[in-house]
Design an enzyme around this catalytic site. Structure first.
Site, short mmCIF file in Angstrom:
data_model
loop_
_atom_site.label_atom_id
_atom_site.label_comp_id
_atom_site.label_asym_id
_atom_site.label_seq_id
_atom_site.Cartn_x
_atom_site.Cartn_y
_atom_site.Cartn_z
N HIS A 1 0.77 -1.25 0.00
CA HIS A 1 0.00 0.00 0.00
C HIS A 1 0.80 1.29 0.00
O HIS A 1 0.20 2.36 -0.06
CB HIS A 1 -0.93 0.03 1.22
CG HIS A 1 -2.01 -1.01 1.18
ND1 HIS A 1 -2.97 -1.05 0.20
CD2 HIS A 1 -2.25 -2.06 2.00
CE1 HIS A 1 -3.78 -2.08 0.43
NE2 HIS A 1 -3.35 -2.71 1.50
N LYS B 1 -6.07 -8.55 -8.78
CA LYS B 1 -6.75 -8.02 -7.60
C LYS B 1 -7.69 -6.90 -8.04
O LYS B 1 -7.35 -6.08 -8.88
CB LYS B 1 -5.71 -7.49 -6.60
CG LYS B 1 -6.34 -7.23 -5.24
CD LYS B 1 -5.40 -6.63 -4.22
CE LYS B 1 -6.19 -6.45 -2.90
NZ LYS B 1 -5.61 -5.40 -2.06
N ASN C 1 -6.97 -1.84 -5.24
CA ASN C 1 -5.88 -1.63 -4.29
C ASN C 1 -5.53 -0.16 -4.22
O ASN C 1 -5.56 0.54 -5.22
CB ASN C 1 -4.65 -2.44 -4.68
CG ASN C 1 -3.60 -2.46 -3.59
OD1 ASN C 1 -3.81 -3.05 -2.53
ND2 ASN C 1 -2.47 -1.80 -3.83
N THR C 2 -5.20 0.29 -3.02
CA THR C 2 -4.84 1.69 -2.80
C THR C 2 -3.36 1.82 -2.52
O THR C 2 -2.81 1.06 -1.71
CB THR C 2 -5.64 2.23 -1.59
OG1 THR C 2 -7.03 2.14 -1.89
CG2 THR C 2 -5.26 3.67 -1.29
N HIS D 1 -2.82 -2.82 8.38
CA HIS D 1 -3.93 -3.17 7.49
C HIS D 1 -4.63 -1.89 7.03
O HIS D 1 -4.82 -0.98 7.82
CB HIS D 1 -4.90 -4.08 8.26
CG HIS D 1 -6.23 -4.26 7.62
ND1 HIS D 1 -6.42 -5.01 6.48
CD2 HIS D 1 -7.45 -3.76 7.94
CE1 HIS D 1 -7.69 -4.97 6.15
NE2 HIS D 1 -8.34 -4.23 7.00
#
Ligand SMILES: *[C@@H]1O[C@H](CO)[C@@H](O)[C@H](O)[C@H]1NC(C)=O
Ligand SMILES: *[C@@H]1O[C@H](CO)[C@@H](O)[C@H](O)[C@H]1NC(C)=O
Ligand SMILES: *[C@@H]1O[C@H](CO)[C@@H](O)[C@H](O)[C@H]1NC(C)=O
Length: 149
Positions: free
Chosen positions: A39, A67, A70-71, A146
């Site tokens: 990330h 995926k 996603n950032t 997370h």
């Protein structure tokens, strides 16, 4: 004999805990390393579609499948880590170790194409509120583990 039995029981217990993922071996990537790998990219301040296409592949998020979303956060480590010191808020999973702060990000959304080399993404670069879960590392410092939203 009794000692040997105890030792094998302990070994069995350890293997069970490892298997359940309750004990994290100290080798390999920590949760926080994993967070940074997936990330964080401090080397740029924003990304476009081709940035997403390249970066998603490079960071291993198109290996088994593309995926979906996603950032990538474009801030330095101290800015990101400092969010962990903001007040706690509930995470999506109900735990209370989340924290919110405003960060420069690129959100990469899957639009088509095939893994592993041809996943296509559309990029949205913005400065927005990001929610991260934090935990204490072995040095007792709160670090991100997370991305929650
Ligand atoms: C930021 O922190 C991550 C995780 O601890 C580390 O891998 C990375 O090298 C750090 N980056 C910088 C520029 O210090
Ligand atoms: C991290 O980024 C912030 C905001 O862009 C800046 O004010 C700060 O000086 C940077 N810190 C380091 C250690 O580079
Ligand atoms: C902490 O929260 C405040 C208030 O919501 C916010 O303005 C600030 O940006 C947050 N801190 C960081 C490091 O993002």
């Amino acid at each position: 004999m009794a000692l040997q039995k105890t030792l094998s029981l302990l070994l069995l217990l350890l293997l069970t805990l490892l298997g359940l993922g309750l004990v994290q071996p100290s080798y390999g990537k920590s949760m926080s390393d994993q967070f940074y790998w997936q990330h964080v990219d401090s080397s740029v301040t924003r990304g476009d579609d081709s940035y997403c296409n390249d970066r998603m592949q490079k960071q291993g998020m198109t290996t088994d499948s593309c995926k979906q979303l996603n950032t990538f956060i474009h801030e330095n480590n101290s800015t990101i880590n400092s969010i962990c010191n903001n007040r706690s808020i509930p995470c999506k999973n109900g735990r209370k170790n989340c924290h919110k702060g405003s960060l420069r990000v690129t959100d990469c959304l899957y639009t088509g194409g095939f893994h592993p080399n041809n996943c296509k993404y559309s990029a949205t670069a913005s400065t927005r509120d990001v929610t991260i879960a934090c935990e204490r590392n072995p040095q007792n410092v709160l670090v991100p583990v997370h991305l929650d939203g």
